[in-house]
Design an enzyme around this catalytic site. Structure first.
Site, PDB file in Angstrom:
ATOM      1  N   ARG A   1       1.062  -1.348   0.147  1.00  0.00           N
ATOM      2  CA  ARG A   1       0.221  -0.012  -0.023  1.00  0.00           C
ATOM      3  C   ARG A   1       0.854   1.220   0.016  1.00  0.00           C
ATOM      4  O   ARG A   1       0.446   2.271  -0.369  1.00  0.00           O
ATOM      5  CB  ARG A   1      -0.910   0.142   1.234  1.00  0.00           C
ATOM      6  CG  ARG A   1      -2.152  -1.037   1.138  1.00  0.00           C
ATOM      7  CD  ARG A   1      -3.196  -0.040   0.148  1.00  0.00           C
ATOM      8  NE  ARG A   1      -3.902   0.814   0.929  1.00  0.00           N
ATOM      9  CZ  ARG A   1      -3.731   2.089   0.887  1.00  0.00           C
ATOM     10  NH1 ARG A   1      -2.951   2.574   0.030  1.00  0.00           N
ATOM     11  NH2 ARG A   1      -4.490   2.882   1.641  1.00  0.00           N
TER      12      ARG A   1
ATOM     13  N   ASP B   1     -13.176  -5.395  -2.188  1.00  0.00           N
ATOM     14  CA  ASP B   1     -14.001  -4.660  -1.123  1.00  0.00           C
ATOM     15  C   ASP B   1     -15.424  -4.838  -1.697  1.00  0.00           C
ATOM     16  O   ASP B   1     -15.804  -4.946  -2.999  1.00  0.00           O
ATOM     17  CB  ASP B   1     -13.556  -3.223  -1.174  1.00  0.00           C
ATOM     18  CG  ASP B   1     -14.129  -2.559   0.246  1.00  0.00           C
ATOM     19  OD1 ASP B   1     -13.609  -2.625   1.210  1.00  0.00           O
ATOM     20  OD2 ASP B   1     -15.405  -1.948  -0.062  1.00  0.00           O
TER      21      ASP B   1
ATOM     22  N   TYR C   1     -24.455   2.370   1.765  1.00  0.00           N
ATOM     23  CA  TYR C   1     -23.473   3.087   1.190  1.00  0.00           C
ATOM     24  C   TYR C   1     -23.805   3.991   0.196  1.00  0.00           C
ATOM     25  O   TYR C   1     -23.562   5.117   0.100  1.00  0.00           O
ATOM     26  CB  TYR C   1     -22.233   2.269   0.954  1.00  0.00           C
ATOM     27  CG  TYR C   1     -21.250   1.921   2.397  1.00  0.00           C
ATOM     28  CD1 TYR C   1     -20.569   2.492   2.719  1.00  0.00           C
ATOM     29  CD2 TYR C   1     -21.664   0.490   2.610  1.00  0.00           C
ATOM     30  CE1 TYR C   1     -19.833   2.395   3.799  1.00  0.00           C
ATOM     31  CE2 TYR C   1     -20.823   0.120   3.830  1.00  0.00           C
ATOM     32  CZ  TYR C   1     -20.008   0.827   4.185  1.00  0.00           C
ATOM     33  OH  TYR C   1     -19.176   0.467   5.484  1.00  0.00           O
TER      34      TYR C   1
HETATM   35  O1  1CP Z   1      -5.445  -0.187   2.818  1.00  0.00           O
HETATM   36  C1  1CP Z   1      -6.274   0.554   3.364  1.00  0.00           C
HETATM   37  O2  1CP Z   1      -6.542   1.669   3.611  1.00  0.00           O
HETATM   38  C2  1CP Z   1      -7.876  -0.141   2.815  1.00  0.00           C
HETATM   39  C3  1CP Z   1      -8.556  -0.716   4.030  1.00  0.00           C
HETATM   40  C4  1CP Z   1      -9.535  -1.721   3.341  1.00  0.00           C
HETATM   41  C5  1CP Z   1      -9.393  -3.173   3.196  1.00  0.00           C
HETATM   42  C6  1CP Z   1      -7.985  -3.868   3.546  1.00  0.00           C
HETATM   43  C7  1CP Z   1     -10.915  -1.568   2.859  1.00  0.00           C
HETATM   44  C8  1CP Z   1     -11.487  -0.240   2.882  1.00  0.00           C
HETATM   45  N1  1CP Z   1     -11.283  -2.641   2.292  1.00  0.00           N
HETATM   46  C9  1CP Z   1     -10.331  -3.575   2.696  1.00  0.00           C
HETATM   47  C10 1CP Z   1     -10.499  -5.378   2.302  1.00  0.00           C
HETATM   48  C11 1CP Z   1     -11.529  -5.797   2.500  1.00  0.00           C
HETATM   49  N2  1CP Z   1     -12.802  -5.351   2.687  1.00  0.00           N
HETATM   50  C12 1CP Z   1     -11.845  -7.193   2.248  1.00  0.00           C
HETATM   51  C13 1CP Z   1     -10.883  -8.335   1.703  1.00  0.00           C
HETATM   52  C14 1CP Z   1      -9.735  -8.421   2.851  1.00  0.00           C
HETATM   53  C15 1CP Z   1     -10.090  -9.581   3.597  1.00  0.00           C
HETATM   54  O3  1CP Z   1     -11.108  -9.784   4.179  1.00  0.00           O
HETATM   55  O4  1CP Z   1      -8.978 -10.461   3.882  1.00  0.00           O
HETATM   56  C16 1CP Z   1     -13.382  -7.416   2.753  1.00  0.00           C
HETATM   57  C17 1CP Z   1     -14.049  -8.734   2.654  1.00  0.00           C
HETATM   58  C18 1CP Z   1     -13.856  -6.295   2.765  1.00  0.00           C
HETATM   59  C19 1CP Z   1     -15.172  -6.415   3.069  1.00  0.00           C
HETATM   60  C20 1CP Z   1     -15.735  -4.788   3.544  1.00  0.00           C
HETATM   61  N3  1CP Z   1     -15.741  -3.620   3.098  1.00  0.00           N
HETATM   62  C21 1CP Z   1     -17.019  -4.757   4.425  1.00  0.00           C
HETATM   63  C22 1CP Z   1     -17.546  -6.009   5.272  1.00  0.00           C
HETATM   64  C23 1CP Z   1     -16.859  -6.501   6.122  1.00  0.00           C
HETATM   65  C24 1CP Z   1     -17.097  -5.776   7.458  1.00  0.00           C
HETATM   66  O5  1CP Z   1     -15.778  -5.518   8.112  1.00  0.00           O
HETATM   67  O6  1CP Z   1     -17.929  -5.696   8.096  1.00  0.00           O
HETATM   68  C25 1CP Z   1     -17.203  -3.494   4.673  1.00  0.00           C
HETATM   69  C26 1CP Z   1     -18.328  -2.786   5.273  1.00  0.00           C
HETATM   70  C27 1CP Z   1     -16.368  -2.664   3.967  1.00  0.00           C
HETATM   71  C28 1CP Z   1     -16.430  -1.162   3.668  1.00  0.00           C
HETATM   72  C29 1CP Z   1     -14.955  -0.804   3.836  1.00  0.00           C
HETATM   73  N4  1CP Z   1     -13.958  -0.840   2.887  1.00  0.00           N
HETATM   74  C30 1CP Z   1     -12.695  -0.270   3.336  1.00  0.00           C
HETATM   75  C31 1CP Z   1     -13.177   0.432   4.592  1.00  0.00           C
HETATM   76  C32 1CP Z   1     -12.363   1.405   5.473  1.00  0.00           C
HETATM   77  C33 1CP Z   1     -14.512  -0.071   4.819  1.00  0.00           C
HETATM   78  C34 1CP Z   1     -15.365   0.136   6.074  1.00  0.00           C
HETATM   79  C35 1CP Z   1     -15.935   1.480   6.306  1.00  0.00           C
HETATM   80  C36 1CP Z   1     -17.061   1.725   7.182  1.00  0.00           C
HETATM   81  O7  1CP Z   1     -16.639   1.347   8.579  1.00  0.00           O
HETATM   82  O8  1CP Z   1     -18.021   2.089   6.860  1.00  0.00           O
END
Ligand code: 1CP
Length: 348
Positions: free
Chosen positions: A39, A75, A150
Site C-alpha cells: 500500500r 471490497d 453506502y
Molecule cells: O488499505 C486500506 O487503507 C484499505 C482498508 C480496506 C481493506 C484492507 C478496505 C477499505 N477494504 C479492505 C479489504 C476488504 N474489505 C476485504 C478483503 C480483505 C480480507 O477480508 O482479507 C473484505 C472482505 C472487505 C469487506 C468490507 N468492506 C465490508 C464488510 C466486512 C466488515 O468488515 O463488516 C465493509 C463494510 C467494507 C467497507 C469498507 N472498505 C474499506 C473500509 C475502511 C470499509 C469500512 C468503512 C466503514 O466502516 O464504513
C-alpha cells in the site's frame, strides 16, 4: 485438482474435519507489514484493480497465519463500478454520487457486472493460480441492505438517517433499489463462481441498524432471494449479519449453508438459536487479539468447545481483525484453534 486442505469446505458441508478450520475476516490488510509495504506503493483502488497484486495480498495471510481458507482481496464497494459511481477511500469510503431522491434513483444506470467488474473476476483467477489448490478461495459481496446503505448515505454512517429515512418516508423507492441491487449482486456472485471461487460470503455488516420487525419487512425478502440464488451456483454460502444478535433467528430462516455469528452473543447461545443442525462460523471478539497470549488461548478454547454443539463449526472472529493486531498473535490463534480442536476430536 483436489484441494490439499479441504477442512473448510468439509465444515461448510456439515462434516466434521479432524481440526476445526479457521480463517479470519479481514485477514489481509493493514495489520500485516507485507500489506502495508504494497500500500505504500499503490492506492487501495489501484490495488483492487490489479489482479496480480490482489493475488499477492490474498496469499499473505495464508502463508503467514496458516489459515484454512483464503478470501479474495477486494471490497464490497467495488460493485459501484457497475453503476458508474466512484468510491474514494479517504481512508473511509466516500461515494462520488450518493442516491437519495426518487429522481436520483430513477436516473441510475445499472450496468452488467460481467462487463464492468471483469477485473474482480481476473483477480479470482489470479488468486486461484497463486493458491495452486492449497486452500479454498472465498468470494464475497455486501448484502443488499449493507451495499445500499453506502449508496444512500454516501459514506460510513453512525445513525443511518438517510437510508432509514428512505425506508420510512419512501418505502417504494427503497424497495425498488433493493430489488435492483439484489439482481446486480446475484450476477456479481455468479461471475465470481464462474471465475473459480470455492465458497461465497455475504456480509450484512450494517444489519443491526434496523429494528427486527423492520429488518423482516424491508430486508429479509431480498436477502432470501440472494441466498436462494446462490444455492443454485454450486458452492457453499456463508451469511454473516452483524450488529444485533436478535436478528440471528431471522437469518437462520434462510437456507445459507453456514451462518456467521458476530461477537455480541455467546456461541453456545447462538447455537441454541440456530439449532444443532446448522453450521456456524465465528465468533471471537477481534479486540481479544489485543490481549495477552494466555487470554487469547483461553477464549479460543472456550469457543472451540462451544462450537462442538453445532453440526460443524468454522472458527473466525466475530467481525474484522483490528489494524492494531500483532500478526504473531493472529498466528498463535490459528495454532491454538487447530491444536485444541484436534485434541477434543480424539477424546470424542
Ligand atoms: O488499505 C486500506 O487503507 C484499505 C482498508 C480496506 C481493506 C484492507 C478496505 C477499505 N477494504 C479492505 C479489504 C476488504 N474489505 C476485504 C478483503 C480483505 C480480507 O477480508 O482479507 C473484505 C472482505 C472487505 C469487506 C468490507 N468492506 C465490508 C464488510 C466486512 C466488515 O468488515 O463488516 C465493509 C463494510 C467494507 C467497507 C469498507 N472498505 C474499506 C473500509 C475502511 C470499509 C469500512 C468503512 C466503514 O466502516 O464504513
Amino acid at each position: 485438482m483436489p484441494l490439499q486442505n479441504e477442512s473448510f469446505l468439509q465444515a461448510c458441508r456439515g462434516e466434521r474435519p479432524a481440526q476445526t478450520p479457521i480463517w479470519l475476516m479481514r485477514q489481509a490488510g493493514r495489520y500485516m507489514p507485507e500489506y502495508r509495504a504494497i500500500r505504500s506503493r499503490v492506492s487501495f483502488n489501484e490495488l483492487c484493480r490489479s489482479p496480480e497484486l490482489c493475488a499477492e495480498v490474498t496469499l499473505q495471510p495464508v502463508d503467514f497465519l496458516g489459515v484454512d481458507a483464503a478470501i479474495l482481496f477486494s471490497d464490497i464497494l467495488v460493485v459501484f463500478d457497475a453503476l458508474g459511481i466512484d468510491v474514494r477511500f479517504e481512508p473511509s469510503p466516500v461515494l462520488s454520487a450518493p442516491v437519495r431522491t426518487e429522481a436520483e434513483a430513477k436516473a441510475l444506470r445499472w450496468g452488467d457486472p460481467h462487463e464492468t467488474l471483469g477485473y474482480v473476476f481476473d483477480a479470482v483467477r489470479a488468486c486461484k493460480r497463486a493458491l495452486a489448490d492449497r486452500v479454498p478461495l472465498i468470494g464475497f459481496c455486501g448484502a443488499p441492505f449493507t451495499t445500499l446503505s453506502y449508496l444512500v448515505e454516501g459514506q460510513t454512517s453512525r445513525e443511518f438517517e438517510r437510508i432509514k429515512g428512505m425506508i420510512f418516508a419512501a418505502p417504494a423507492v427503497f424497495a425498488g433499489l433493493m430489488e435492483r441491487m439484489t439482481t446486480l449482486l446475484c450476477e456479481y456472485l455468479r461471475g465470481q463462481v464462474l471465475a473459480g471461487v470455492d465458497a461465497l460470503q455475504i456480509f450484512d455488516s450494517w444489519a443491526g441498524a434496523l429494528a427486527p420487525a423492520d429488518y423482516r419487512a424491508h430486508v429479509l425478502p431480498h436477502l432470501a432471494r440472494l441466498v436462494d440464488f446462490t444455492r443454485g451456483l454450486g458452492v457453499p454460502t456463508i451469511l454473516f449479519a452483524r450488529g444485533n444478535a436478535n436478528l440471528l433467528a431471522q437469518v437462520a430462516e434462510l437456507p445459507a449453508d453456514v451462518l456467521g455469528i458476530d461477537w455480541s452473543i455467546d456461541l453456545d447461545q447462538a447455537i441454541r438459536v440456530t439449532g444443532p443442525e446448522r453450521v456456524v462460523q465465528g465468533n471471537l471478539d477481534p479486540m481479544v487479539l489485543l490481549g495477552t497470549p494466555a487470554l487469547v488461548e483461553s477464549k479460543a478454547r472456550d469457543i472451540v468447545a462451544a462450537g462442538r454443539a453445532a453440526k460443524a463449526h468454522i472458527f473466525n472472529l466475530g467481525h474484522g481483525i483490528s489494524r492494531h493486531t500483532d500478526p504473531a498473535i493472529a498466528r498463535l490463534l490459528v495454532e491454538v484453534v487447530h491444536a485444541a480442536s484436534a485434541s477434543s476430536t480424539t477424546s470424542a
